[in-house]
Scaffold this motif. Structure first.
Motif, PDB file in Angstrom:
ATOM      1  N   TYR A   1       4.422  -0.139  -1.230  1.00 34.41           N
ATOM      2  CA  TYR A   1       4.405   0.980  -0.843  1.00 34.41           C
ATOM      3  C   TYR A   1       3.011   1.330  -0.089  1.00 34.41           C
ATOM      4  O   TYR A   1       1.888   1.308  -0.614  1.00 34.41           O
ATOM      5  CB  TYR A   1       4.657   2.086  -1.969  1.00 34.41           C
TER       6      TYR A   1
ATOM      7  N   ASN B   1       1.182   3.616  10.410  1.00 34.35           N
ATOM      8  CA  ASN B   1       2.194   3.028   9.975  1.00 34.35           C
ATOM      9  C   ASN B   1       2.235   2.756   8.501  1.00 34.35           C
ATOM     10  O   ASN B   1       1.250   2.208   7.987  1.00 34.35           O
ATOM     11  CB  ASN B   1       2.160   1.511  10.610  1.00 34.35           C
TER      12      ASN B   1
ATOM     13  N   TYR C   1       5.229   1.940   6.799  1.00 32.88           N
ATOM     14  CA  TYR C   1       6.095   1.199   6.495  1.00 32.88           C
ATOM     15  C   TYR C   1       5.784  -0.281   6.276  1.00 32.88           C
ATOM     16  O   TYR C   1       5.030  -0.932   6.995  1.00 32.88           O
ATOM     17  CB  TYR C   1       7.396   1.272   7.376  1.00 32.88           C
TER      18      TYR C   1
ATOM     19  N   GLN D   1      10.494  -2.961   5.050  1.00 27.13           N
ATOM     20  CA  GLN D   1      11.102  -1.597   5.182  1.00 27.13           C
ATOM     21  C   GLN D   1      11.696  -1.029   6.465  1.00 27.13           C
ATOM     22  O   GLN D   1      12.476  -0.523   6.950  1.00 27.13           O
ATOM     23  CB  GLN D   1      10.225  -0.536   4.640  1.00 27.13           C
ATOM     24  N   TYR D   2      10.661  -1.531   7.417  1.00 21.27           N
ATOM     25  CA  TYR D   2      11.096  -1.154   8.901  1.00 21.27           C
ATOM     26  C   TYR D   2      10.597  -2.293   9.771  1.00 21.27           C
ATOM     27  O   TYR D   2       9.338  -2.073  10.403  1.00 21.27           O
ATOM     28  CB  TYR D   2      10.396   0.254   9.137  1.00 21.27           C
TER      29      TYR D   2
END
Length: 144
Positions: free
Chosen positions: A101, A129, A131, A135-136
């Motif tokens: 995270y 950013n 992510y 996640q992305y």
């Protein structure tokens, strides 16, 4: 032969002393963690308040850690478990570690590289950013 081994050991000793409070950035230091004193060799060493204030780095199982607490190095207080005494340097192989995270304080800049837990290096395609590549994926480009 003993002369060369003694000399090599002395050079290693001096390198370790020079790198404990080195001016190297975390990224630079992470490129060669073995330059820093191995935790195992520090058993019995007492880290004083003065030493801790200099944020010395040590190597443990291929990773770098900062010493953050005054203590005597003991077998059952390893850097990966004694979180009140050590904190991991958040760089590996010259790249910032991509945590599971990413907080707003740890956001990546556009063009900044990060390394995941599989040692894959990524480049952030966007500013701010927060992510991970999992996640992305559109926000990251795999560095070849």
């Amino acid at each position: 032969m003993a002369f060369y081994r003694d000399r090599a050991e002395r050079i290693r000793e001096l390198l370790e002393k020079a790198t404990i409070a080195s001016p190297l950035t975390d990224a630079e230091a992470s490129e060669e963690p073995t330059l820093f004193p191995a935790w195992e060799k520090m058993l019995g060493h007492e880290f004083t308040q003065e030493e801790v204030a200099k944020r010395p780095r040590i190597e443990y199982k291929g990773k770098l850690y900062f010493v953050i607490g005054v203590h005597t190095v003991q077998e059952n207080w390893t850097p990966d478990t004694a979180v009140s005494l050590y904190t991991e340097v958040k760089y590996r192989k010259g790249h910032r570690v991509i945590e599971e995270y990413i907080t707003a304080e740890e956001k990546f800049r556009k063009g900044e590289t990060g390394i995941d837990d599989e040692d894959v290096v990524w480049i952030s395609k966007v500013d701010n950013n927060v992510y991970t590549p999992k996640q992305y994926p559109d926000y990251w480009e795999r560095k070849e």
